[in-house]
Motif scaffolding. Sequence first.
Motif, mmCIF file in Angstrom:
data_model
loop_
_atom_site.group_PDB
_atom_site.id
_atom_site.type_symbol
_atom_site.label_atom_id
_atom_site.label_comp_id
_atom_site.label_asym_id
_atom_site.label_seq_id
_atom_site.Cartn_x
_atom_site.Cartn_y
_atom_site.Cartn_z
ATOM 1 N N LEU A 111 0.831 -1.206 0.000
ATOM 2 C CA LEU A 111 0.000 0.000 0.000
ATOM 3 C C LEU A 111 0.864 1.253 0.000
ATOM 4 O O LEU A 111 0.531 2.244 -0.663
ATOM 5 N N GLU A 112 1.979 1.211 0.723
ATOM 6 C CA GLU A 112 2.891 2.359 0.726
ATOM 7 C C GLU A 112 3.468 2.598 -0.669
ATOM 8 O O GLU A 112 3.618 3.744 -1.102
ATOM 9 N N LEU A 113 3.792 1.531 -1.377
ATOM 10 C CA LEU A 113 4.279 1.681 -2.759
ATOM 11 C C LEU A 113 3.204 2.315 -3.632
ATOM 12 O O LEU A 113 3.488 3.225 -4.429
ATOM 13 N N LEU A 114 1.975 1.865 -3.493
ATOM 14 C CA LEU A 114 0.868 2.424 -4.282
ATOM 15 C C LEU A 114 0.607 3.882 -3.925
ATOM 16 O O LEU A 114 0.322 4.698 -4.806
ATOM 17 N N ARG A 115 0.744 4.218 -2.656
ATOM 18 C CA ARG A 115 0.568 5.621 -2.239
ATOM 19 C C ARG A 115 1.639 6.508 -2.866
ATOM 20 O O ARG A 115 1.350 7.624 -3.305
#
Length: 105
Positions: free
Chosen positions: A17-21
Amino acid sequence: MCPEFFPSRNNDIEERLELLRALESGQLDDIYCPRCQTRSVSVWFTHPDTGEYRTWFVCDSCSFAVRVQNSQQPRLFTIDRVNVQLDSYDGSLFRKSRSEKNGDG
């Protein structure tokens, strides 16, 4: 079962999710790598077939790589961000999957 029984899976999801953010914020390079803790992840795209897109997060410092399947063309997709090797890989997987669905495989 409750999610706390799978702490490594929860961490794994949060890392992705951090990568997607980061991607959604417009960052394509120097993204924090959850494996080696350096800012060395870059975003790459593939376009294995008409209407098919994939987004890859690849670390330049370690072997970390993760792919997400897109439901439409990614907002930040550009042809210069298509990784030829990853595109070839995704294309072969896509053709194999389509062949299996059609009973050819």
